[in-house]
Design a protein around this motif. Sequence first.
Motif, short mmCIF file in Angstrom:
data_model
loop_
_atom_site.label_atom_id
_atom_site.label_comp_id
_atom_site.label_asym_id
_atom_site.label_seq_id
_atom_site.Cartn_x
_atom_site.Cartn_y
_atom_site.Cartn_z
N ALA A 16 0.60 -1.28 -0.04
CA ALA A 16 -0.09 -0.06 0.10
C ALA A 16 0.99 1.30 0.01
O ALA A 16 0.60 2.21 0.65
CB ALA A 16 -0.91 0.06 1.10
N GLY A 17 1.99 1.27 -0.94
CA GLY A 17 2.76 2.46 -1.12
C GLY A 17 1.86 3.27 -2.05
O GLY A 17 0.66 2.91 -2.63
N GLY A 20 0.55 1.13 -4.83
CA GLY A 20 -0.78 0.24 -4.96
C GLY A 20 -1.80 0.90 -4.47
O GLY A 20 -2.93 0.43 -5.09
N ALA A 62 9.49 15.05 -7.50
CA ALA A 62 8.93 15.90 -8.56
C ALA A 62 7.83 15.04 -9.41
O ALA A 62 8.11 14.12 -9.87
CB ALA A 62 10.02 16.34 -9.52
N GLU A 171 5.18 -4.14 -4.18
CA GLU A 171 6.10 -4.00 -2.83
C GLU A 171 7.33 -2.98 -2.57
O GLU A 171 7.95 -2.73 -1.72
CB GLU A 171 6.53 -5.32 -2.44
CG GLU A 171 5.63 -6.34 -2.12
CD GLU A 171 5.39 -7.14 -3.52
OE1 GLU A 171 5.72 -6.61 -4.43
OE2 GLU A 171 5.25 -8.62 -3.37
N THR A 173 10.65 -1.42 -4.21
CA THR A 173 12.07 -1.88 -4.67
C THR A 173 12.38 -3.46 -4.22
O THR A 173 12.34 -3.66 -3.09
CB THR A 173 13.25 -0.87 -4.09
OG1 THR A 173 12.98 0.41 -4.62
CG2 THR A 173 14.66 -1.29 -4.59
N ALA A 189 22.26 8.97 -3.17
CA ALA A 189 21.67 10.26 -3.41
C ALA A 189 21.61 10.46 -1.64
O ALA A 189 21.11 9.92 -0.87
CB ALA A 189 20.00 10.05 -3.78
N LEU A 217 15.00 21.07 -5.79
CA LEU A 217 13.35 21.09 -6.27
C LEU A 217 12.70 21.90 -5.19
O LEU A 217 12.82 21.81 -3.96
CB LEU A 217 12.77 19.75 -5.92
CG LEU A 217 13.37 18.53 -6.81
CD1 LEU A 217 12.72 17.20 -6.52
CD2 LEU A 217 13.12 18.91 -8.39
N GLY A 298 13.33 12.57 -12.09
CA GLY A 298 12.25 12.42 -11.38
C GLY A 298 11.23 11.56 -12.32
O GLY A 298 10.00 12.04 -12.19
N GLN A 299 11.58 10.33 -12.53
CA GLN A 299 10.66 9.69 -13.38
C GLN A 299 10.02 8.50 -12.57
O GLN A 299 8.92 7.87 -13.00
CB GLN A 299 11.44 8.80 -14.64
CG GLN A 299 12.20 10.10 -15.56
CD GLN A 299 11.04 10.78 -16.42
OE1 GLN A 299 10.43 9.99 -17.17
NE2 GLN A 299 11.05 11.93 -16.50
C1 LIG Z 1 16.06 9.82 -3.30
C2 LIG Z 1 14.86 9.47 -4.22
C3 LIG Z 1 14.18 10.49 -5.03
C4 LIG Z 1 13.25 10.46 -5.64
N1 LIG Z 1 12.55 11.29 -6.43
C5 LIG Z 1 11.51 11.08 -7.28
C6 LIG Z 1 10.86 12.10 -8.18
O1 LIG Z 1 11.39 13.26 -8.04
N2 LIG Z 1 9.85 11.87 -8.65
C7 LIG Z 1 9.58 10.46 -8.88
O2 LIG Z 1 8.61 10.21 -9.70
N3 LIG Z 1 9.93 9.44 -8.34
C8 LIG Z 1 11.10 9.73 -7.41
N4 LIG Z 1 11.61 8.67 -6.71
C9 LIG Z 1 11.22 7.50 -6.95
C10 LIG Z 1 9.75 7.11 -6.07
O3 LIG Z 1 10.13 7.33 -4.68
C11 LIG Z 1 9.33 5.71 -6.23
O4 LIG Z 1 9.34 5.34 -7.57
C12 LIG Z 1 8.10 5.57 -5.75
O5 LIG Z 1 8.05 5.64 -4.22
C13 LIG Z 1 7.54 4.10 -5.79
O6 LIG Z 1 6.32 3.79 -5.11
P1 LIG Z 1 5.81 2.27 -4.94
O7 LIG Z 1 4.51 2.46 -4.31
O8 LIG Z 1 5.93 1.45 -6.01
O9 LIG Z 1 6.78 1.72 -3.67
P2 LIG Z 1 7.05 2.12 -2.53
O10 LIG Z 1 6.90 3.64 -2.16
O11 LIG Z 1 8.34 1.50 -1.80
O12 LIG Z 1 5.85 1.47 -1.37
C14 LIG Z 1 5.97 0.30 -1.38
C15 LIG Z 1 5.00 -0.56 -0.21
O13 LIG Z 1 4.86 -1.98 -0.22
C16 LIG Z 1 5.01 -2.25 1.26
N5 LIG Z 1 5.67 -3.72 1.08
C17 LIG Z 1 6.84 -3.91 0.80
N6 LIG Z 1 7.09 -5.29 0.95
C18 LIG Z 1 6.14 -5.93 1.35
C19 LIG Z 1 5.66 -6.93 1.76
N7 LIG Z 1 6.50 -8.13 1.76
N8 LIG Z 1 4.61 -7.09 2.40
C20 LIG Z 1 3.46 -6.19 2.54
N9 LIG Z 1 3.80 -5.01 2.17
C21 LIG Z 1 4.99 -4.65 1.68
C22 LIG Z 1 5.90 -1.13 1.87
O14 LIG Z 1 5.56 -1.15 3.30
C23 LIG Z 1 5.32 -0.03 1.16
O15 LIG Z 1 4.10 0.66 1.78
C24 LIG Z 1 12.70 8.91 -5.96
C25 LIG Z 1 13.29 7.86 -5.07
C26 LIG Z 1 14.51 8.35 -4.16
C27 LIG Z 1 15.07 7.18 -3.59
#
Ligand SMILES: Cc1cc2nc3c(=O)[nH]c(=O)nc-3n(C[C@H](O)[C@H](O)[C@H](O)COP(=O)(O)OP(=O)(O)OC[C@H]3O[C@@H](n4cnc5c(N)ncnc54)[C@H](O)[C@@H]3O)c2cc1C
Length: 390
Positions: A16-17, A20, A62, A171, A173, A189, A217, A298-299
């Motif tokens: 639930a990031g 999700g 971003a 989930e 990375t 970073a 930013l 910021g992709q």
């Molecule tokens: C320094 C930095 C700067 C960034 N800047 C930008 C930007 O400017 N613009 C941009 O578009 N993107 C940026 N990003 C990328 C962005 O942060 C990610 O692409 C985004 O957070 C991905 O979201 P997500 O929901 O896929 O994963 P996440 O945000 O990682 O969420 C994953 C969720 O899954 C849950 N989870 C994990 N494993 C399990 C498990 N086994 N069981 C149950 N739950 C689980 C976690 O608790 C979490 O809630 C940046 C990243 C970094 C590191």
Amino acid sequence: MTESVLEHVDILIIGAGPVGMTLHLALAAGGQKSLLLDRRPRPAGSTLEVQQSQQNDPRALALSYGARQLLEQINAWPTRAATPIETIHISQKDGFGRTLIDRADYQLAALGYVVRYRDVAAALAGQLANEALLDSVEILDITPADDHVSVSVRHAGALHQIQTKLLIHAEGTPGGDPAVKVSDYHQHAVIAEITPQPGHQNRAWERFTPDGPLALLPLGNEYSVVFTLPPAKADAVMAMDDAAFTAALQNQFGNRLRFTNPGPRSRFPLFLRMREKLVQGNEVWIGNTAQTLHPVSGQGFNLGIRDAWQLAEILLKNGVDRSSLASYAASRRLDRQGSAFFTDQIVRTFSNDFGPLKLARGLGLLALDICPPARHFVAKRMIWGARAWP
Ligand SMILES: Cc1cc2nc3c(=O)[nH]c(=O)nc-3n(C[C@H](O)[C@H](O)[C@H](O)COP(=O)(O)OP(=O)(O)OC[C@H]3O[C@@H](n4cnc5c(N)ncnc54)[C@H](O)[C@@H]3O)c2cc1C
């Protein structure tokens, strides 16, 4: 442990990031139910605001103008927390050439927006119904079958067996999964907030240095800094006191602004992680779990929102069926590969001090500035993502 509970759902989303939750809400807007699972707890005493560790996430994102439009459709755009980007200044340290991208050229209120990760997560979580999320779960087992997937989880001391037609992985990375190709950028970073003097005037800066890209930013009255460095230099920067950190940042950036009041620093090691197959049987991978990119330009989350949106559209149109997953994988190929290639090329071309390349980069930046079609391509990728392609 109490007795096992058996449940059936059409769509189960692990994670639930922001990605999700976007998928869950986009499906719900079309009348399709799904269940979210997350290993993180909800904060005590709150309903569905933002989960605990998301509250502490120091990242600012971003977000493209296109991402805003999608989040608005599910009532999850955090208006008050978003700072517009009106211009983007791109340059290289100790080298000539620079380009400026201006919202006025695109008749838009902003090229994009900067929002804290936790504020995006809070806006999305605020739209979830109470029963939409099972938090603090531990996934014990995932067993695929021909027409469903069985997932065993531990939740509040009980064992749950959840049978789902489709299992969506969001989930974030992935760590150590052999299905994911990993390439180490040998960069970390370091992120922090800092006050610019005079104010930022809604300008974002992308400055290429031999150590890696430096991004500033605009966020509220501050800059959110993404200071990319080789690991050993990142160690040194993390250990600095505030005055030394401000001086190191000033040295990389130059003198066009003065920096004061640096906030706490955090660091993220940077890798490119690409999952080769997005779909396997009744399972599909979206967001960072499908591809984790370098944060330059910021992709990452912008791409993840488009993953979630496209998957919701296909499932709503074609039905909750594994054949929909194959259509989804085919439809995402160009966008994810284009975004990964664009980001990777920027990092590799700009992160070195090789003389001839520096000259070529300067010429490239100059060409971007004086050649509107090339500049528009970069601008449109920032504004729309994949729709930059003709
Ligand atoms: C320094 C930095 C700067 C960034 N800047 C930008 C930007 O400017 N613009 C941009 O578009 N993107 C940026 N990003 C990328 C962005 O942060 C990610 O692409 C985004 O957070 C991905 O979201 P997500 O929901 O896929 O994963 P996440 O945000 O990682 O969420 C994953 C969720 O899954 C849950 N989870 C994990 N494993 C399990 C498990 N086994 N069981 C149950 N739950 C689980 C976690 O608790 C979490 O809630 C940046 C990243 C970094 C590191």
